[in-house]
Design an enzyme around this catalytic site. Structure first.
Site, short mmCIF file in Angstrom:
data_model
loop_
_atom_site.label_atom_id
_atom_site.label_comp_id
_atom_site.label_asym_id
_atom_site.label_seq_id
_atom_site.Cartn_x
_atom_site.Cartn_y
_atom_site.Cartn_z
N HIS A 56 0.80 -1.23 0.00
CA HIS A 56 0.00 0.00 0.00
C HIS A 56 0.83 1.28 0.00
O HIS A 56 0.26 2.36 0.11
CB HIS A 56 -0.92 0.06 1.22
CG HIS A 56 -2.00 -0.97 1.23
ND1 HIS A 56 -3.23 -0.77 0.67
CD2 HIS A 56 -2.02 -2.22 1.73
CE1 HIS A 56 -3.98 -1.84 0.84
NE2 HIS A 56 -3.26 -2.74 1.49
N LYS B 222 -8.67 13.92 4.23
CA LYS B 222 -7.78 12.77 4.25
C LYS B 222 -6.77 13.01 5.36
O LYS B 222 -6.75 14.09 5.95
CB LYS B 222 -7.06 12.60 2.90
CG LYS B 222 -6.49 13.93 2.36
CD LYS B 222 -5.83 13.79 0.99
CE LYS B 222 -6.78 13.84 -0.18
NZ LYS B 222 -6.92 12.58 -0.90
N ARG B 223 -5.92 12.00 5.66
CA ARG B 223 -4.88 12.26 6.64
C ARG B 223 -4.04 13.47 6.19
O ARG B 223 -3.87 13.70 4.99
CB ARG B 223 -3.98 11.02 6.81
CG ARG B 223 -4.63 9.94 7.65
CD ARG B 223 -4.96 10.42 9.04
NE ARG B 223 -3.76 10.47 9.86
CZ ARG B 223 -3.43 9.55 10.75
NH1 ARG B 223 -4.21 8.50 10.97
NH2 ARG B 223 -2.32 9.65 11.47
N LYS C 297 0.45 14.74 0.52
CA LYS C 297 -0.92 14.98 0.04
C LYS C 297 -1.15 16.46 -0.28
O LYS C 297 -2.14 16.83 -0.89
CB LYS C 297 -1.94 14.48 1.06
CG LYS C 297 -1.85 12.96 1.30
CD LYS C 297 -2.88 12.49 2.31
CE LYS C 297 -2.71 11.04 2.73
NZ LYS C 297 -3.35 10.08 1.80
N THR D 147 -8.64 6.36 -2.15
CA THR D 147 -9.98 5.78 -2.28
C THR D 147 -11.03 6.87 -2.06
O THR D 147 -12.14 6.77 -2.57
CB THR D 147 -10.19 4.63 -1.28
OG1 THR D 147 -9.68 5.05 -0.01
CG2 THR D 147 -9.48 3.39 -1.71
N LYS E 69 -14.73 7.92 -3.96
CA LYS E 69 -16.01 8.22 -3.30
C LYS E 69 -16.57 9.56 -3.79
O LYS E 69 -17.78 9.70 -4.03
CB LYS E 69 -15.83 8.24 -1.78
CG LYS E 69 -15.46 6.88 -1.22
CD LYS E 69 -14.86 6.95 0.19
CE LYS E 69 -14.13 5.64 0.50
NZ LYS E 69 -13.22 5.73 1.67
C1 NBG Z 1 -2.64 3.76 1.80
C2 NBG Z 1 -2.27 4.65 0.63
C3 NBG Z 1 -3.48 5.08 -0.17
C4 NBG Z 1 -4.30 3.85 -0.54
C5 NBG Z 1 -4.61 3.04 0.70
C6 NBG Z 1 -5.38 1.77 0.38
C7 NBG Z 1 -1.21 3.12 3.69
C8 NBG Z 1 0.06 2.50 4.12
N1 NBG Z 1 -1.43 3.22 2.39
O1 NBG Z 1 -3.08 5.75 -1.33
O2 NBG Z 1 -1.56 5.77 1.10
O3 NBG Z 1 -5.48 4.22 -1.17
O4 NBG Z 1 -3.43 2.65 1.34
O5 NBG Z 1 -4.70 1.01 -0.57
O6 NBG Z 1 -2.01 3.49 4.52
#
Ligand code: NBG
Length: 807
Positions: A359, A540-541, A546, A648, A652
């Site tokens: 991820h 988002k975080r 980002k 993701t 949405k």
């Molecule tokens: C996160 C990514 C996102 C991705 C999500 C689900 C972690 C380590 N990774 O871009 O930063 O959409 O995983 O795949 O949290």
């Protein structure tokens, strides 16, 4: 033989529903309706719904046993579930009925929904993806379990004090959790530390500490209740409950020590998703989850089968990132040490069973454990890891010398997960290419075909049907029922985008959502927003990659322009931010503070008040996402190209008819391909260009010097325009942009600004905007998590959906 249809069992009259709710109120909660509080009603309704889940749950489980089906086990340190009540009601088709019945009883369903705590057992995208995948597995009929940890405290609660993030513990389990079934009889001992004995070739690990993992099961119901799976979360208990001797001697604290020690294992979720800290407790949590899951899996297999060499025929285990990557060595240990198998056979079975999803490429997030720590916490596993590594070196003698699972006194969990799996997947097409080219180039060359792509998806039940009832009704009126579990059908909307009546209705649904949000924003933040303004949302975080900072700098630049030319004509915007920063992440916390500082100044400015507002509701979580996303006009997906594995949230928003302003990063690339380039505001460097740009020493300085607006904005912030009480508060932040700017905020700034002007121009043409927004919804069906799960089933797990006719 005609198959029994569990959907029929779900049909329910309003009288029965009412009687069941009242029965739970009386006998489960012990309350008379006249004295019942909101909490009691919520519990009564939740238990009533849970009862409805049991029949399909049993039916699915019985069928899996009877047909001896292969099961999928999704191992994840995070499941970001959010609230369950309304999701269950919607999937069971009971949402409107409950609303009616409660209305008659004088209780508001929406208040009950809002009373439910948000199960925040995750940080962000990775955890929410696991939750969407659980729901999709239940919808398509993929027999399986999710395995995770039942953290007593999920992700911290965020509030702002003087604009600064303050963290408070989260306590979702403070009140009873009506969705889970405790399984005290399902318990496994989990060891740590100790030593390894070798008696005539029979190796045994004698742990120095043990705890017990016990199961708590939450049924996960799919669309229309046709299938249900189990989310099994492990809680930690002491092996010996209590030191009675010490208690009798009056040493009460010491007497409770074993309990306290064990409980720390399932006490808190690590609140960081982008850096890896190497903490012993985290390694113990990872092993705790993994070992409990694998013992449970083997026990279930041995209930009906004898031959463990056939394990991969009935068991697929997916490792969600490297967090459960100790599964490789643990499965080998169980097979060799407890079931007397030889190493080579055990390894090959393990590879057949395991698969690994990557991820992130961020080097600081890739787990590496010091060998001394691994050797002390898991001595037997350290040996097995060395065996795996030397097996791999022997098997691939041309493996480059710098490649290896154990290097520089560290265990590299990504390499370990790769070598012990039969498939490794990326989460978007671009990310998968980068995994091949930059993360595992050598392993990819040695194992061609092992790395594959499975682009992420999101569940349209929660993220469209439940979160956006206004748009959902319009969709159903327009194309009929059934798009929820067949999201490709959304393309049928395309035939209607030339129809002015449809576009008006589409715009009206968005408008209704925005009006709802206006009231909520006022409550949460005190900011008054005009529902006619463009709602521009980045949630988002908070992370430098980002680039919330770039969004904010652009906002300040716009504000500056409006002040300089107050007679101009501007498209009104509400800038909405949401997200938490890891508690130890200084730069991210500075960004939060700056957003709040800028918001305070801008929102009070009489010159710009009709054009620009900034709102930052605190404590962004799943249920807040459900309110914000349906009301968004513009979705900000502006990460530095090459850094966001997929995203993701981007899916949405587009599904809910927001237009995206974004870079060619993660799944943005595929979203743009699907919705059409003309319906997406693209800007910025590509991943390749970004990498090359960084090689140019002076990239930030030269970009700033070439952009007067950016210079002005940085100047204002550096001078303390937004922090007059402490003028140099953002010195570091501005200094960093001038002198390092790894995430290329300066280099992309002008392109981003130009794209924002295109956004304005289109928003000034409401019919065109609505048409493009509707085309986004119509073309987003591909990003359903059902498609993703079917991809995993076919390419990784070799499992057929139980609900497909021929399966
Ligand atoms: C996160 C990514 C996102 C991705 C999500 C689900 C972690 C380590 N990774 O871009 O930063 O959409 O995983 O795949 O949290």
């Amino acid at each position: 033989m005609t198959k029994h249809d569990p959907v029929a069992d779900l049909a329910l009259s309003s009288e029965t529903l009412e009687a069941e709710i009242l029965r739970h109120l009386k006998f489960t909660l012990g309350k008379d309706p006249s004295h019942a509080a909101l909490y009691d009603w919520r519990m009564a309704v939740s238990y009533t719904l849970r009862d409805r889940v049991v029949a399909p749950w049993f039916a699915a489980t019985r069928r899996t046993w009877a047909e001896d089906r292969k099961r999928v086990y999704y191992l994840s340190m995070e499941f970001l579930i959010g609230r369950i009540l309304q999701d269950a009601a919607v999937n069971l088709g009971l949402n409107d009925l409950i609303d009616d019945v409660l209305g008659r009883l004088g209780v508001s369903f929406s208040e009950l929904v809002e009373d439910e705590p948000d199960a925040a057992l995750g940080n962000g995208g990775l955890g929410r993806l696991a939750a969407c995948y659980m729901e999709s597995m239940a919808t398509v009929g993929c027999p399986g379990y999710g395995y995770g940890i039942r953290y007593e405290h999920g992700l911290f609660r965020q509030r702002f004090e003087g604009g600064r993030q303050v963290e408070a513990p989260e306590d979702w389990l403070n009140t009873r959790n009506p969705w889970e079934f405790d399984r005290p009889e399902v318990a496994y001992e989990i060891g740590f530390k100790g030593h390894v004995e070798d008696r005539e070739g029979r190796v045994r690990w004698i742990p120095g500490e043990t705890v017990v993992a016990t199961a708590h099961d939450t049924p996960v119901i799919g669309w229309r209740g046709r299938w249900a799976n189990t989310l099994r979360l492990w809680g930690a208990k002491p092996t010996t409950l209590f030191d009675l001797g010490r208690f009798n001697r009056g040493d009460y604290a010491a007497a409770a020590e074993p309990e306290a020690l064990a409980r720390t294992l399932s006490r808190v979720l690590y609140p960081d998703d982008t850096t890896y800290q190497g903490k012993e407790l985290r390694l113990k949590q990872e092993f705790f989850l993994t070992s409990a899951a694998l013992q449970d899996i083997i026990r279930r297999f041995l209930d009906t089968h004898k031959d463990l060499t056939k394990l991969a025929d009935l068991v697929a285990v997916q490792m969600n990132d490297t967090h459960p990557a100790i599964a490789g060595p643990e499965l080998i240990r169980l097979l060799c040490d407890e079931h007397a198998m030889d190493f080579d056979t055990a390894l090959s079975i393990t590879q057949g069973v395991l698969a690994y999803t990557n991820h992130t490429l961020m080097p600081e997030a890739l787990e590496r454990w010091a060998t001394y720590l691994m050797g002390s916490v898991l001595p037997r596993h350290m040996q097995i890891i060395e065996h795996i590594d030397s097996w791999h070196r022997r098997t691939f003698p041309n493996r480059p010398h710098w490649v290896g699972i154990v290097k520089h006194h560290e265990v590299r969990m990504g390499d370990l997960a790769f070598v012990t799996s039969h498939k490794v997947n990326g989460v978007s097409a671009l990310h998968t290419d980068l995994v091949k080219e930059t993360l595992f180039p050598e392993l990819n060359a040695l194992h061609p075909g092992r790395i594959i792509n499975q682009t992420n998806g999101v569940t349209p039940r929660r993220w469209l049907r439940m979160a956006n009832p206004a748009l959902s009704s319009l969709i159903t009126e327009t194309i009929g029922e059934g798009w929820e579990d067949d999201a490709d059908r959304l393309t049928e909307l395309e035939a209607h985008v030339a129809d002015a009546g449809f576009l008006d209705a589409f715009g009206a649904a968005k408008r209704a959502n925005k009006e709802r949000l206006v009231a909520w924003l006022k409550d949460e933040t005190g900011v008054s927003a005009d529902p006619a303004a463009m709602f521009d949302v980045q949630v988002k975080r908070i992370h430098e990659y980002k680039r919330q900072l770039m969004n904010l700098l652009q906002t300040v630049a716009d504000w500056h322009v409006m002040r300089e030319a107050p007679n101009g004509n501007y498209v009104p915007r509400v800038k909405i931010f949401g997200g938490k920063a890891a508690p130890g992440y200084y730069a991210a916390k500075q960004i939060i503070r700056l957003i709040n500082d800028v918001a305070r100044v801008v929102n009070e400015d009489p010159v710009t008040r009709d054009w620009l507002k900034i709102a930052y509701p605190p404590n962004y979580n799943v249920s807040k996402a459900e309110k914000l996303i349906p009301a968004a006009d513009l979705s900000e997906q502006i990460s530095t190209a090459g850094k966001e594995a997929s995203g993701t949230g981007n899916m949405k928003f587009a599904l809910n008819g927001a237009l995206t302003i974004g870079t060619l990063d993660g799944a943005n690339v595929e979203i743009r391909e699907r919705v059409g380039a003309e319906n997406f505001f693209l800007f910025g460097l590509t991943a390749e260009e970004a990498a090359r740009r960084r090689e140019f020493q002076d990239h930030a300085r030269s970009a700033i010097l070439a952009s007067q607006p950016l210079q002005d904005v940085l100047q204002m912030i550096a001078e303390g325009r937004f922090s007059p009480e402490e003028p140099n508060r953002y010195h570091d932040l501005v200094h960093n942009i001038w002198n390092s700017d790894y995430f290329l905020v300066a280099s992309d700034f002008d392109a981003y600004s130009a794209a924002q002007r295109e956004v304005d121009a289109l928003y000034a043409r409401p019919a065109d905007w609505a048409r493009r927004a509707a085309l986004n919804t119509a073309r987003m069906g591909f990003f359903s998590s059902d498609r993703a799960i079917r991809g995993y089933m076919k390419d990784i797990w070799s499992v057929k959906p139980a609900l497909d006719p021929e399966a």
